[in-house]
Motif scaffolding. Structure first.
Motif, short mmCIF file in Angstrom:
data_model
loop_
_atom_site.label_atom_id
_atom_site.label_comp_id
_atom_site.label_asym_id
_atom_site.label_seq_id
_atom_site.Cartn_x
_atom_site.Cartn_y
_atom_site.Cartn_z
N GLY A 157 28.86 -30.75 7.61
CA GLY A 157 27.98 -29.75 8.21
C GLY A 157 28.37 -29.45 9.64
O GLY A 157 28.30 -28.30 10.09
N GLY A 158 28.81 -30.48 10.37
CA GLY A 158 29.26 -30.27 11.74
C GLY A 158 30.49 -29.39 11.81
O GLY A 158 30.61 -28.51 12.68
N ALA A 159 31.43 -29.60 10.88
CA ALA A 159 32.64 -28.78 10.86
C ALA A 159 32.29 -27.32 10.52
O ALA A 159 32.90 -26.39 11.07
N ILE A 160 31.33 -27.12 9.62
CA ILE A 160 30.89 -25.75 9.30
C ILE A 160 30.28 -25.10 10.54
O ILE A 160 30.54 -23.93 10.85
N PHE A 161 29.46 -25.85 11.25
CA PHE A 161 28.84 -25.35 12.48
C PHE A 161 29.90 -24.93 13.49
O PHE A 161 29.85 -23.84 14.06
N ALA A 162 30.92 -25.79 13.68
CA ALA A 162 31.97 -25.47 14.64
C ALA A 162 32.79 -24.26 14.17
O ALA A 162 33.19 -23.42 14.98
N ALA A 163 33.04 -24.16 12.85
CA ALA A 163 33.79 -23.02 12.33
C ALA A 163 33.03 -21.72 12.54
O ALA A 163 33.62 -20.68 12.87
N GLN A 164 31.71 -21.77 12.34
CA GLN A 164 30.89 -20.58 12.59
C GLN A 164 30.98 -20.17 14.06
O GLN A 164 31.13 -18.99 14.38
N CYS A 165 30.89 -21.15 14.94
CA CYS A 165 30.99 -20.86 16.38
C CYS A 165 32.36 -20.31 16.73
O CYS A 165 32.49 -19.38 17.53
N ALA A 166 33.42 -20.89 16.12
CA ALA A 166 34.77 -20.40 16.38
C ALA A 166 34.91 -18.94 15.98
O ALA A 166 35.51 -18.14 16.70
N GLY A 167 34.33 -18.59 14.82
CA GLY A 167 34.39 -17.21 14.37
C GLY A 167 33.65 -16.27 15.31
O GLY A 167 34.12 -15.17 15.61
N ARG A 168 32.50 -16.70 15.79
CA ARG A 168 31.71 -15.85 16.68
C ARG A 168 32.35 -15.73 18.06
O ARG A 168 32.15 -14.74 18.77
N LEU A 169 33.13 -16.76 18.45
CA LEU A 169 33.83 -16.73 19.73
C LEU A 169 35.19 -16.06 19.63
O LEU A 169 35.87 -15.87 20.64
#
Length: 697
Positions: free
Chosen positions: A268-280
């Motif tokens: 779940g943490g990796a998904i969270f970071a991937a979502q943030c990476a996409g938005r950034l």
């Protein structure tokens, strides 16, 4: 209820805290409560009750509940699983001991391998044998199997794992053995390797099946109690569990294959970071997740976390592949070490400061919790340094006791080394940050990544306190602490797709003898099975199917995955398959082997809903200064004295606010330390972005 009116809930059980996130049309709410190890569902239900009370809602209002937990992993590491027996093919009793006959440290004569989950006294065999093509070489001795049942009962078996030779090619013997034992021992759960891991490599397949059986009674009991507790509160929504591969699955599938949940929280943490990476719009990201028990590091390239088919749990040697128990499951690839806020501190025989992997957990917890713990942990060091405000810890749910932390550090470290409690705390802080930086270096080297070119995204209750120092050690120049970083894994759960992946072994060469009709039939059957696993959870959502082949040059020991075309395989597709394999092989290894025969060893099908594409973060307005809310004394270990540090409240800061380091930015679930080498600003969506100064101070 329309999608806009959905009430979505997520819960992440960690070793120290249970994180709860509630998303409503009015916004997002978060809560942290202490994990209740004796009955984890109690902490979950307490946290849910509190957060629903905050929102003025009831359990019946919740439409979706997504849950992740490290209970399966912890049970394996702490050896708290069921008394498991293994039944194998006659002559192969010691597969778990022999392994692959390799040594993870070739020259260590005192090498310590991980102890098998099933001791030799609990391993049995029966006459039967399949060959690698699934042809019966020796029929299953059903009488011998029936005679074995009373012995299993007498041995106190609580779970049974069955792993016969080459059952991936023909599961008939395993299925029949399961039927016979289920009839004789109906109250004992049975795991078949042909269902859990139908792949070649008998050691990994057996190890995975044993792990599934080992945690099955524990997880089934927990999930059953959670389901009952939710039903008692009139919860009628959909319940999903997060898998190690970053997808969602049903309660029944989780009960059948609990081994797939071993890394659900970190996923779940990796998904969270991937979502943030996409938005950034960041293509190269280092995900840094530090909670109460462990720290997890994952590389994310082009918005996708690195994935793998093999995961090791309970490593006896830190960072060394082969020193743990192999689990062959779809998993997000990361490195995980015992370096969390609850990781205990001690001196080794050479009087060096050692942090972890043992954890204080939530009971008794670090010394500063005042719950009975007397040994110092990383959180005690952070409190003693002044990084944590004692009165507002874990969202204000508890007040820490700094004096207990100082006493524990003095007794465990300071007295022997002649250090003050503050210098002892500084030593602990430096060691734990170096441990995490070392883990990141190793992970990046294994992936062939230049870590200094990545942006770090830090989350978890403890990561923002340590991320700046870890970034300094790694040469990472940009660091982002997203909103709700303290409960990042639980936020990530809500972005996970409903999915299920199946991998089966069926070795075939890419030559004129390639049976395209048979392989198409295999893929279709796998697709139907995977679709059945996700159909109920997907509701009316469109499903995507990803097919892949694990390919290699004939004679090589490992494979690389290559995407397969949609639709039936045809002879005309074989040249394209070889070209795709060689393109991927060249990308990874900078060369190909001309005219060498190629084979597909394993076939993969993943059926999934399509996750929503992350929207870009809002643009950042013009920068402006931000007045601190207060100051706090922070111990500067490099100078050996306390300094006054500006403290900002994140909730009161507006986009564009600039915070020069050193400073602290406090919020409900965590605190971010902006070191002297960084300046921070709040971007348009409320993220803390820290950029390294051109000239180090």
């Amino acid at each position: 209820m329309s999608p806009k009116m959905q009430i979505r809930l997520a819960a992440d059980i960690g070793g120290t805290f249970t994180d709860i996130v509630l998303e409503t049309p009015r916004g997002r709410l978060t809560r942290k409560v202490l994990t209740t190890p004796h009955a984890p569902e109690e902490g979950v239900m307490t946290g849910i009750g509190l957060i629903l009370g905050d929102a003025g809602l009831a359990f019946a209002d919740v439409t979706v509940f997504v849950h992740g937990t490290t209970l399966a992993t912890n049970a394996i590491i702490e050896r708290r699983g069921a008394l498991t027996v293994l039944i194998g093919t006659e002559g192969f009793r010691d597969i778990l001991e022999i392994g692959t006959e390799s040594r993870f440290n070739q020259y260590d004569i005192m090498i310590r391998k991980p102890a098998p989950l099933v001791p030799r006294t609990a391993r049995f065999t029966v006459p039967e044998r399949m060959d690698a093509r699934g042809r019966v070489q020796r029929p299953l001795d059903e009488d011998a199997l029936r005679a074995l049942a009373p012995r299993l009962r007498a041995a106190g078996a609580e779970a049974i794992a069955i792993a016969f030779m080459h059952s991936y090619a023909n599961p008939d013997h395993e299925r029949r053995a399961g039927e016979i034992l289920a009839e004789a021992l109906p109250d004992i759960p049975i795991s078949l390797s042909s269902a859990v891991c139908p792949e070649v490599r008998e050691y990994e397949r057996t190890s995975t099946t044993v792990a599934n059986a080992y945690v099955q009674p524990l997880m089934a009991g927990y999930l059953g109690r959670l389901r009952q507790a939710l039903d008692a509160q009139s919860f009628r929504g959909a319940l999903y569990l997060v898998t190690s591969g970053g997808g969602l699955t049903s309660l029944e599938t989780a009960r059948q294959f609990p081994v797939r949940l071993v890394e659900s929280g970190p996923a779940g943490g990796a998904i969270f970071a991937a979502q943030c990476a996409g938005r950034l719009a960041e293509d190269r990201v280092l995900s840094f997740d530090m909670g109460g028990t462990t720290a997890k590091i994952c590389l994310i390239e082009h918005g996708q976390p690195a994935s793998s088919r093999v995961f090791e749990v309970d490593r006896t040697a830190r960072f060394m592949k082969g020193s743990g128990l192999p689990l062959r499951i779809p998993v997000i690839e990361m490195v995980e070490i015992g370096a969390g806020g609850g990781s205990l501190v001690h001196l080794d025989a050479m009087k060096r400061v050692v942090v972890g992997p043992e954890s204080a957990s939530s009971v008794p917890g670090p010394a500063c919790y005042g719950l009975g713990g007397t040994r110092p942990a990383v959180t005690d060091a952070d409190v003693t340094l002044g990084l944590i405000q004692p009165e507002a810890f874990a969202g204000g749910s508890m007040t820490l006791q700094p004096e207990r932390a100082a006493i524990a550090l003095q007794q465990a470290v300071g007295t022997t080394l002649g250090l003050s409690p503050e210098m002892a705390a500084h030593a602990v802080y430096e060691i734990v940050c170096e441990n995490m930086a070392s883990a990141a270096r190793v992970h990046a080297a294994e992936r062939g990544a230049v870590i200094g070119t990545h942006t770090m995204i830090a989350f978890g209750g403890a990561a923002p306190l340590h991320a700046a120092r870890v970034a300094e050690k790694l040469g990472v120049r940009r660091l982002v602490v997203p909103s709700n970083a303290g409960v990042g894994s639980a936020v990530g759960f809500l972005a996970a797709p409903v999915s299920f992946e199946i991998v089966r072994s069926c070795p075939v060469r890419l030559n004129a003898g390639f049976d395209t009709a048979a392989m198409t039939s295999l893929l279709d059957d796998m697709t139907d099975t995977a679709r059945d696993m996700v159909q109920d959870g997907a509701d009316a959502a469109a499903l995507t199917v990803r097919r892949g082949g694990f390919m290699r040059y004939v004679g090589q020991g490992h494979e690389i995955i290559v995407s397969l075309p949609d639709g039936p395989l045809t002879p005309d597709a074989l040249p394209a398959l070889r070209a795709a394999f060689e393109a991927e092989y060249a990308r990874q290894f900078e060369r190909v082997i001309p005219n060498a025969p190629v084979e597909i060893l394993n076939w993969s099908v993943c059926v999934s809903t399509t996750p929503a594409k992350p929207e870009p973060f809002a643009p950042t307005p013009a920068p402006h200064g931000a007045a601190p809310a207060r100051t706090r004394r922070l111990f500067d270990g490099a100078r050996g004295q306390f300094v006054e540090l500006a403290v900002h409240d994140r909730d009161d800061m507006r986009p564009g606010s600039v915070v020069p380091g050193p400073a602290l930015i406090a919020e409900r679930e965590t605190t971010t330390y902006v070191s002297a080498r960084f300046d921070a600003f709040i971007d348009g969506s409320g993220n803390i972005v820290m950029d390294m100064k051109e000239t180090a101070q």
